[in-house]
Design a protein around this motif. Structure first.
Motif, PDB file in Angstrom:
ATOM      1  N   UNK A 118      54.175   8.341  46.655  1.00 51.36           N
ATOM      2  CA  UNK A 118      53.838   8.112  48.063  1.00 51.36           C
ATOM      3  C   UNK A 118      53.973   9.383  48.886  1.00 51.36           C
ATOM      4  N   UNK A 119      53.186   9.472  49.950  1.00 47.02           N
ATOM      5  CA  UNK A 119      53.298  10.618  50.850  1.00 47.02           C
ATOM      6  C   UNK A 119      54.676  10.660  51.488  1.00 47.02           C
ATOM      7  N   UNK A 120      55.168  11.859  51.719  1.00 48.08           N
ATOM      8  CA  UNK A 120      56.497  11.977  52.324  1.00 48.08           C
ATOM      9  C   UNK A 120      56.466  13.024  53.425  1.00 48.08           C
ATOM     10  N   UNK A 121      57.357  12.872  54.377  1.00 42.93           N
ATOM     11  CA  UNK A 121      57.456  13.834  55.479  1.00 42.93           C
ATOM     12  C   UNK A 121      58.735  14.659  55.378  1.00 42.93           C
ATOM     13  N   UNK A 122      59.685  14.177  54.585  1.00 38.39           N
ATOM     14  CA  UNK A 122      60.962  14.876  54.428  1.00 38.39           C
ATOM     15  C   UNK A 122      61.254  15.046  52.937  1.00 38.39           C
ATOM     16  N   UNK A 123      62.050  16.077  52.620  1.00 36.07           N
ATOM     17  CA  UNK A 123      62.485  16.259  51.235  1.00 36.07           C
ATOM     18  C   UNK A 123      63.910  16.803  51.285  1.00 36.07           C
ATOM     19  N   UNK A 124      64.875  15.893  51.465  1.00 38.54           N
ATOM     20  CA  UNK A 124      66.266  16.302  51.596  1.00 38.54           C
ATOM     21  C   UNK A 124      66.842  16.817  50.280  1.00 38.54           C
ATOM     22  N   UNK A 125      67.795  17.752  50.409  1.00 40.05           N
ATOM     23  CA  UNK A 125      68.410  18.376  49.226  1.00 40.05           C
ATOM     24  C   UNK A 125      69.923  18.149  49.221  1.00 40.05           C
TER      25      UNK A 125
END
Length: 292
Positions: A219-226
């Motif tokens: 799915x499309x995402x707006x965030x990618x937390x680490x």
């Protein structure tokens, strides 16, 4: 007797599993928590319970202070899909590259919608720091011709990641004949069209063009937390920092205002792009303060 299979679609606590003989079964995890991802190799009991997964070769996921979101298990390659229009976040690119680096995935940036010529220079400019890093960038227009990507897909388990609107599903449909059919069927089965882009699915790529290749559309995402990575792991995830690591005057150097910082020397020499230093400080700040 339990059957072995691979998760090919995941939505909530309901998984589609392709069994060794090619049949598709539905499976549910034991217990309330579900920490399974598309690509996981699992054992399925006769009553549809997933009894566990085999050791993973990789697990791509993102996390913030509150939860983890699994993206794909056992992938070998991350395809970061960006587009000329709408514009994309280079910060999200850096985040995904750090996560992929931590899992040992090879990465390719796919610049889609290259037929929109007026928007192409701005997109290329935003990608310039990554090209300078040695990142592989493939330019194409999924709607017209996905073939520039084909040589990179054979024998790989590739996962598509990107913001909404970048054209991941268009790319999937162009690479996998008939890929749109199960999407529509699933949407009907769930009695809602809005679910068509909220789950991940694994497709086998055609043997004539990409032998042994699979593709996971996410799915499309707006965030990618680490949040799951330590400061040292984040630092190591910036490939251009590595020649300088361990050379700063202070062992716990934050690569900010400290004297004798090797990373800042790399920046001054033009080896490290200023935008990438900005990204690094942002990620470290989040890692320290537990927010995103």
């Amino acid at each position: 007797m339990n059957a072995a299979g691979t998760i090919v679609a995941a939505f909530g606590r309901h998984y589609e599993i392709e069994l060794a003989d090619g049949r598709i079964a539905t499976g549910y995890p034991k217990g309330k928590k579900s920490l399974l991802a598309v690509g996981d190799e699992v054992q399925l009991s006769p009553d549809g319970q997933i009894m566990g997964h085999a050791a993973r070769r990789s697990l791509l996921y993102r996390s913030d202070a509150y939860r983890q979101k699994l993206i794909a298990a056992n992938a070998t390659q991350l395809l970061l899909v960006v587009a000329t229009d709408p514009s994309f976040s280079d910060m999200l690119l850096s985040r995904a590259l750090v996560a992929a680096e931590h899992e040992g995935l090879t990465t390719t940036i796919v610049l889609n919608k290259c037929d929109l010529a007026p928007a192409l220079p701005a997109a290329r400019k935003l990608l310039a720091p990554y090209i300078a890093l040695g990142c592989r960038v493939v330019e194409l227009s999924a709607k017209f011709d996905p073939s520039p990507l084909l040589p990179l897909l054979a024998g790989e388990s590739s996962v598509l990641v990107g913001q909404s609107g970048m054209g991941k599903s268009t790319l999937t449909n162009a690479l996998v004949p008939g890929a749109a059919a199960p999407t529509r069927e699933l949407s009907t089965a769930l009695d809602s069209g809005k679910h068509t882009t909220t789950y991940a699915r694994l497709y086998k790529l055609p043997g004539d063009t990409c032998p042994g290749g699979t593709l996971i559309d996410s799915p499309g995402l707006q965030e990618f937390g680490l949040k799951h990575l330590s400061a040292q792991e984040i630092e190591y995830g910036f490939a251009e920092f590595r020649p300088f690591l361990g050379q700063c005057r202070f062992r716990d150097c934050q690569h900010d205002a400290e004297p004798g910082c090797a990373i800042k020397q790399g920046l001054a020499a033009g080896i490290i792009h200023p935008r990438r230093i900005e990204h690094f400080h942002q990620f470290i700040s989040e890692s320290r303060h537990g927010s995103h």
